[in-house]
Design a protein around this motif. Structure first.
Motif, PDB file in Angstrom:
ATOM      1  N   LYS A   3       0.841  -1.191   0.000  1.00 33.46           N
ATOM      2  CA  LYS A   3       0.000   0.000   0.000  1.00 33.46           C
ATOM      3  C   LYS A   3       0.878   1.244   0.000  1.00 33.46           C
ATOM      4  O   LYS A   3       1.745   1.413   0.856  1.00 33.46           O
ATOM      5  CB  LYS A   3      -0.929  -0.005   1.211  1.00 33.46           C
ATOM      6  CG  LYS A   3      -1.965   1.110   1.210  1.00 33.46           C
ATOM      7  CD  LYS A   3      -2.889   1.019   2.414  1.00 33.46           C
ATOM      8  CE  LYS A   3      -3.824  -0.168   2.307  1.00 33.46           C
ATOM      9  NZ  LYS A   3      -4.826  -0.167   3.426  1.00 33.46           N
ATOM     10  N   ILE A   4       0.644   2.130  -0.975  1.00 30.48           N
ATOM     11  CA  ILE A   4       1.432   3.354  -1.156  1.00 30.48           C
ATOM     12  C   ILE A   4       0.777   4.498  -0.389  1.00 30.48           C
ATOM     13  O   ILE A   4      -0.437   4.712  -0.492  1.00 30.48           O
ATOM     14  CB  ILE A   4       1.523   3.714  -2.641  1.00 30.48           C
ATOM     15  CG1 ILE A   4       2.121   2.567  -3.463  1.00 30.48           C
ATOM     16  CG2 ILE A   4       2.335   4.999  -2.844  1.00 30.48           C
ATOM     17  CD1 ILE A   4       2.001   2.768  -4.972  1.00 30.48           C
ATOM     18  N   TYR A  19      -1.631  10.348  -8.917  1.00 31.70           N
ATOM     19  CA  TYR A  19      -2.691   9.349  -8.771  1.00 31.70           C
ATOM     20  C   TYR A  19      -2.930   8.610 -10.087  1.00 31.70           C
ATOM     21  O   TYR A  19      -3.032   7.378 -10.125  1.00 31.70           O
ATOM     22  CB  TYR A  19      -3.979  10.027  -8.297  1.00 31.70           C
ATOM     23  CG  TYR A  19      -5.096   9.058  -7.990  1.00 31.70           C
ATOM     24  CD1 TYR A  19      -5.158   8.416  -6.755  1.00 31.70           C
ATOM     25  CD2 TYR A  19      -6.077   8.763  -8.939  1.00 31.70           C
ATOM     26  CE1 TYR A  19      -6.182   7.509  -6.477  1.00 31.70           C
ATOM     27  CE2 TYR A  19      -7.094   7.863  -8.662  1.00 31.70           C
ATOM     28  CZ  TYR A  19      -7.141   7.240  -7.432  1.00 31.70           C
ATOM     29  OH  TYR A  19      -8.132   6.338  -7.167  1.00 31.70           O
ATOM     30  N   LEU A  38      -3.622   2.538  -2.351  1.00 32.30           N
ATOM     31  CA  LEU A  38      -2.925   3.727  -1.866  1.00 32.30           C
ATOM     32  C   LEU A  38      -3.776   4.533  -0.905  1.00 32.30           C
ATOM     33  O   LEU A  38      -5.001   4.398  -0.856  1.00 32.30           O
ATOM     34  CB  LEU A  38      -2.443   4.598  -3.033  1.00 32.30           C
ATOM     35  CG  LEU A  38      -3.440   5.191  -4.027  1.00 32.30           C
ATOM     36  CD1 LEU A  38      -4.109   6.448  -3.480  1.00 32.30           C
ATOM     37  CD2 LEU A  38      -2.732   5.529  -5.334  1.00 32.30           C
ATOM     38  N   ALA A  76      -0.275   2.251   5.356  1.00 34.53           N
ATOM     39  CA  ALA A  76       0.641   2.320   4.216  1.00 34.53           C
ATOM     40  C   ALA A  76       1.942   1.602   4.543  1.00 34.53           C
ATOM     41  O   ALA A  76       2.416   1.617   5.675  1.00 34.53           O
ATOM     42  CB  ALA A  76       0.921   3.765   3.837  1.00 34.53           C
ATOM     43  N   ALA A 228       5.926  -1.177  -4.853  1.00 32.87           N
ATOM     44  CA  ALA A 228       4.654  -1.741  -4.389  1.00 32.87           C
ATOM     45  C   ALA A 228       4.418  -3.150  -4.916  1.00 32.87           C
ATOM     46  O   ALA A 228       3.812  -3.992  -4.248  1.00 32.87           O
ATOM     47  CB  ALA A 228       3.500  -0.830  -4.791  1.00 32.87           C
TER      48      ALA A 228
END
Length: 231
Positions: A3-4, A19, A38, A76, A228
């Motif tokens: 998860k970013i 994004y 994210l 994250a 990721a």
């Protein structure tokens, strides 16, 4: 998939690019209906901008630290600051959380070195061009020879970034000026140009010049996706 975490909003115009680029890259790698996992913490840029120009960098650090801690609590795995200039307070952010920060200057320098360049032109805000936190990192940690524009052109670039690009304005006369500056850096021996502000790509991209451009937004997003998706 990791998860970013994104600290954005500085400005939202470039955060939108982050994004989109991150999700497009995940879809490219995984296909189908895949998209990125994210978390985006987006600030009100007005207050941050005022603190920047007042020299209140501790105030800006406090804003980003709160964002980073919120992102960490939200799960994250690592963190990006979606702006070159605010890497001035990256050390404070790193110290405030346990998840790693993917540093924008490092990602850019590693890409440039991998491409075989060692003398680069650098465009960004006055803070990034004149303070040592970014250009100094490129020089000291990566051995790059970095050329910045003269004082008048630094003022012009800074004004265009804040008064136009951060407000979503793309002016043709500003593009002409940026291309003039880029040509001047190339004449001084720059093998390539770092677009060291995440908004500059809104004004000048590779279609506008034969001089190699390094879009830091694109590089940062690409490296984040690779991390990721790494095993």
């Amino acid at each position: 998939m990791k998860k970013i975490g994104l600290i954005g909003g500085m400005s939202w115009e470039s955060t939108e690019l982050y994004y989109r680029k991150i999700n497009e890259a995940v879809k490219h790698h995984l296909g189908g209906h895949h998209s990125a996992k994210l978390i985006l913490e987006s600030v009100d840029f007005h207050g941050v901008m005022e603190m920047q120009h007042a020299g209140d960098w501790q105030g800006t650090a406090n804003v980003l630290i709160e964002c980073a801690q919120n992102i960490e609590r939200a799960g994250a795995d690592f963190l990006l600051i979606c702006t070159n200039t605010m890497h001035k307070v990256a050390p404070e952010v790193i110290a405030a959380v346990d998840i790693p920060l993917l540093h924008l200057a490092d990602a850019t320098a590693e890409r440039i070195i991998a491409d075989g360049h060692n003398k680069v032109g650098f465009l960004g805000t006055k803070f990034s061009m004149e303070d040592d936190f970014y250009v100094g990192r490129l020089k000291d940690q990566y051995g790059l020879d970095v050329i910045t524009p003269n004082k008048a052109d630094r003022e012009l670039i800074h004004r265009v970034i804040y008064d136009e690009l951060c407000l979503g304005k793309v002016e043709e006369n500003s593009r002409v000026e940026f291309l003039r500056i880029i040509d001047g850096l190339a004449e001084q021996g720059a093998q390539c140009i770092i677009e060291g502000c995440t908004e500059i790509v809104l004004l000048v991209n590779q279609s506008h010049t034969d001089i190699k451009l390094y879009d830091t937004t694109d590089i940062h997003a690409d490296v984040a996706v690779n991390l990721a998706l790494a095993d």
